[in-house]
Design a protein around this motif. Structure first.
Motif, short mmCIF file in Angstrom:
data_model
loop_
_atom_site.label_atom_id
_atom_site.label_comp_id
_atom_site.label_asym_id
_atom_site.label_seq_id
_atom_site.Cartn_x
_atom_site.Cartn_y
_atom_site.Cartn_z
N PHE A 288 39.93 53.54 47.15
CA PHE A 288 39.99 52.10 47.32
C PHE A 288 39.52 51.38 46.07
CE2 PHE A 288 39.38 53.98 51.51
CZ PHE A 288 40.38 53.36 52.24
N GLU A 289 40.21 50.29 45.77
CA GLU A 289 39.79 49.36 44.73
C GLU A 289 39.86 47.95 45.31
OE1 GLU A 289 41.97 50.11 40.88
OE2 GLU A 289 43.10 51.49 42.17
N VAL A 290 39.07 47.05 44.75
CA VAL A 290 39.15 45.64 45.10
C VAL A 290 39.37 44.86 43.81
CG1 VAL A 290 38.01 43.66 46.16
CG2 VAL A 290 37.64 45.96 47.09
N ILE A 291 40.44 44.07 43.77
CA ILE A 291 40.84 43.39 42.54
C ILE A 291 40.95 41.88 42.77
CG2 ILE A 291 42.09 45.41 41.68
CD1 ILE A 291 44.71 43.86 42.44
N ASP A 292 40.93 41.15 41.68
CA ASP A 292 41.26 39.73 41.70
C ASP A 292 42.78 39.63 41.88
OD1 ASP A 292 42.20 37.12 40.60
OD2 ASP A 292 40.09 36.84 40.09
N SER A 293 43.22 38.92 42.91
CA SER A 293 44.66 38.86 43.22
C SER A 293 45.47 38.24 42.10
CB SER A 293 44.88 38.06 44.51
OG SER A 293 44.34 38.73 45.61
N ARG B 44 47.84 53.25 43.91
CA ARG B 44 47.37 51.90 43.54
C ARG B 44 48.23 50.83 44.23
NH1 ARG B 44 45.67 50.22 37.89
NH2 ARG B 44 43.83 49.48 39.02
N TYR B 45 48.29 50.93 45.53
CA TYR B 45 49.14 50.05 46.34
C TYR B 45 48.41 48.77 46.69
CZ TYR B 45 52.18 48.47 50.10
OH TYR B 45 53.02 47.72 50.90
N ARG B 46 48.98 47.64 46.31
CA ARG B 46 48.39 46.34 46.60
C ARG B 46 48.71 45.97 48.06
NH1 ARG B 46 48.56 42.19 41.58
NH2 ARG B 46 47.53 40.98 43.23
N THR B 47 47.69 45.96 48.89
CA THR B 47 47.90 45.72 50.31
C THR B 47 48.11 44.25 50.63
OG1 THR B 47 45.53 45.42 50.76
CG2 THR B 47 46.41 47.68 50.87
N GLY B 48 47.61 43.35 49.78
CA GLY B 48 47.62 41.93 50.10
C GLY B 48 46.48 41.51 51.00
N THR C 105 40.45 62.01 37.22
CA THR C 105 39.48 61.45 38.16
C THR C 105 40.00 60.12 38.70
OG1 THR C 105 38.21 60.10 36.60
CG2 THR C 105 37.65 62.45 36.74
N THR C 106 39.33 59.61 39.71
CA THR C 106 39.72 58.31 40.27
C THR C 106 39.59 57.20 39.22
OG1 THR C 106 37.47 57.94 41.09
CG2 THR C 106 39.02 59.00 42.59
N ASP C 107 38.68 57.35 38.28
CA ASP C 107 38.51 56.33 37.24
C ASP C 107 39.74 56.25 36.33
OD1 ASP C 107 35.94 55.79 38.16
OD2 ASP C 107 35.07 57.35 36.89
N ARG D 151 32.09 41.04 46.23
CA ARG D 151 32.93 39.89 45.94
C ARG D 151 34.26 40.02 46.67
NH1 ARG D 151 32.25 37.53 40.95
NH2 ARG D 151 33.90 36.09 41.63
N ARG D 152 34.77 38.90 47.14
CA ARG D 152 36.04 38.93 47.87
C ARG D 152 37.20 39.18 46.92
NH1 ARG D 152 37.49 34.43 52.34
NH2 ARG D 152 35.46 35.27 53.01
N GLY D 153 38.09 40.09 47.32
CA GLY D 153 39.26 40.38 46.51
C GLY D 153 40.32 41.10 47.32
N GLU D 154 41.41 41.46 46.65
CA GLU D 154 42.52 42.13 47.31
C GLU D 154 42.30 43.64 47.29
OE1 GLU D 154 47.38 42.71 46.86
OE2 GLU D 154 46.31 41.31 45.55
N LEU D 155 42.54 44.27 48.43
CA LEU D 155 42.33 45.71 48.55
C LEU D 155 43.53 46.47 47.99
CD1 LEU D 155 40.26 47.75 49.81
CD2 LEU D 155 41.81 47.87 51.76
N VAL D 156 43.23 47.49 47.19
CA VAL D 156 44.24 48.38 46.60
C VAL D 156 43.95 49.80 47.10
CG1 VAL D 156 45.15 49.34 44.45
CG2 VAL D 156 44.52 46.91 44.58
N ILE D 157 45.00 50.50 47.54
CA ILE D 157 44.83 51.81 48.18
C ILE D 157 45.68 52.86 47.48
CG2 ILE D 157 45.33 53.13 50.28
CD1 ILE D 157 44.68 50.70 51.91
N THR D 158 45.09 54.03 47.30
CA THR D 158 45.82 55.25 46.93
C THR D 158 45.60 56.27 48.03
OG1 THR D 158 45.59 54.86 44.54
CG2 THR D 158 46.01 57.13 45.26
#
Length: 436
Positions: free
Chosen positions: A272-277, A305-309, A56-58, A287-294
């Motif tokens: 999509f995930e949003v993480i603390d940079s 799990r690509y960190r877009t910046g 799963t995505t989790d 909450r504001r964070g860095e977008l991560v894409i698969t």
């Protein structure tokens, strides 16, 4: 307001639980397809898991992030494409590369199946903006090896619209082409849309009475910013839409007709995930964070799990358009690595651009940055729309920075026409010195 158009209404209006099940199934299919991808096989080994364990995505959190620098290093170590391709080279008819504005360009390959994914993603972009089969799309790009230009054309064809390439033309020729062929949709960067409007004024062309009713923008933050959007819509007499994408990921977000200033995340085609940079920890919604894409359907050269910046604020709150896809409020808010610290105040170029477009009589600007004792001093070189009123322009700009950000900036006059105009991504920020 026109009726909302959908590319795939069934997917775009799924309840959140059913949407997650759709993503889970697509993810399992992708992981089974990329079993022979050497780059990701190594990442799974390093994580001590197998791809088959991701159900799963989790479960994706067991895999480490992928960074752009990692992809660049992979292509340097194993030229020309790294070990990023899943299949033999004979399966890849499409080649593109990134612009290289933040470093060495990435080379990217697509199979016919992966290219179909690109055109689908652009289908969501166009339909979200209300573009239909009877529209004519003008793509104001130079058409180098950059993905977005070619994908915009293919996406227009995909939904049945007419597409016209603006390659090999100067700004006046592009304006004439738009008017002569009654183009109803303009696709370009926000900066170039404003430059075309400036060129039209110099030629005595009234764009507000012209045929363009929709403009679609990407390549840089801006079209989701209220003041930038207002400037574009005021100059063209059209409705302005933002979208976002990356060569290595796909066209991952699009705006709808009901919520200006936000973009829907295309959760049919991406996770999509949003993480603390800084820490990599997951951020709470809002909450504001860095977008991560698969991406879920570019098996030929995937990113997991690509960190877009890109800095975003994500919400899954309901949208008036009826879509259940999550949204990012304000679009892309900035880049995790381009924050400026001006007298203790954290600033992103997108916020500066929004402020500058709120001010009258500014044709173009450039920012010279000097870092002193870990903080940035800003010198703005500004071209005024009319000569003779620069003192007023400078006073308004200084007052705006004090009011909005509580900082002082320096202002310098630039001669008319002396600052560069940008067709692709604007590069207004120049570091002249670096002191410690």
């Amino acid at each position: 307001m026109a009726d909302e158009l959908f590319y795939n209404r069934a997917l775009e209006t799924l309840d959140r639980g059913s949407l997650k099940l759709h993503q889970d199934a697509r993810l399992r299919q992708l992981l089974g397809e990329i079993a022979g991808n050497q780059f990701y096989a190594a990442k799974f080994r390093e994580a001590g898991i197998s791809a088959q364990e991701i159900k799963t995505t989790d479960d994706l959190c067991a895999l480490s992030f992928t960074s752009k620098s990692e992809l660049v290093e992979e292509q340097l170590a194993h030229p020309p494409f790294g070990r990023l391709a899943t299949y033999p080279l004979s399966r890849y008819p499409y080649f593109h590369q990134t612009s290289g504005t933040t470093g060495r360009p990435l080379k990217w390959l697509d199979t016919r199946e992966s290219w179909d994914c690109w055109t689908r993603c652009w289908g969501y972009v166009y339909r979200g903006a209300g573009v239909a089969e009877d529209d004519t799309v003008f793509c104001a790009f130079s058409f180098g090896p950059y993905m977005s230009h070619w994908a915009a054309i293919s996406g227009a064809w995909h939904i049945g619209a007419t597409a016209i390439s603006g390659g090999g033309m100067n700004s006046e020729q592009r304006l004439r082409m738009i008017l002569d062929n009654q183009c109803t949709v303009l696709a370009c960067t926000p900066t170039y849309a404003l430059h075309l409007a400036e060129a039209a004024r110099a030629l005595g062309i009234d764009l507000r009475s012209g045929p363009v009713r929709v403009s679609i923008h990407a390549g840089e933050p801006g079209a989701s910013l209220a003041n930038v959007r207002r400037s574009i819509e005021g100059a063209w007499g059209s409705t302005c839409f933002d979208h976002a994408g990356a060569t290595e990921a796909g066209a991952w977000a699009f705006a709808c007709q009901r919520a200006p200033g936000a973009m829907h995340l295309n959760e049919a085609e991406f996770i999509f995930e949003v993480i603390d940079s800084r820490t990599g920890e997951q951020m709470e919604e809002g909450r504001r964070g860095e977008l991560v894409i698969t991406n879920l359907d570019r098996a030929g050269m995937p990113v997991l799990r690509y960190r877009t910046g890109d800095l975003v604020e994500m919400t899954s709150a309901a949208c008036g358009c009826g879509r259940t896809f999550a949204r990012i409020n304000g679009g892309v808010l900035g880049r995790a690595d381009d924050m400026l610290i001006v007298r203790g105040v954290n600033l992103y170029p997108a916020a500066i651009d929004d402020l500058m477009h709120s001010l009258p009589h500014i044709a173009e600007y450039e920012v010279n940055i000097t870092r002193v004792a870990g903080m940035d001093d800003l010198l703005f070189r500004i071209e005024a729309v009319e000569t003779g009123n620069f003192a007023e322009v400078a006073q308004l700009a200084k007052a705006a920075f004090r009011r909005e950000f509580n900082i002082r900036v320096s202002i310098e006059e630039a001669a008319p026409g002396s600052l560069p105009r940008y067709e692709f991504k604007a590069r207004r920020y120049k570091r002249t010195t670096l002191e410690t």
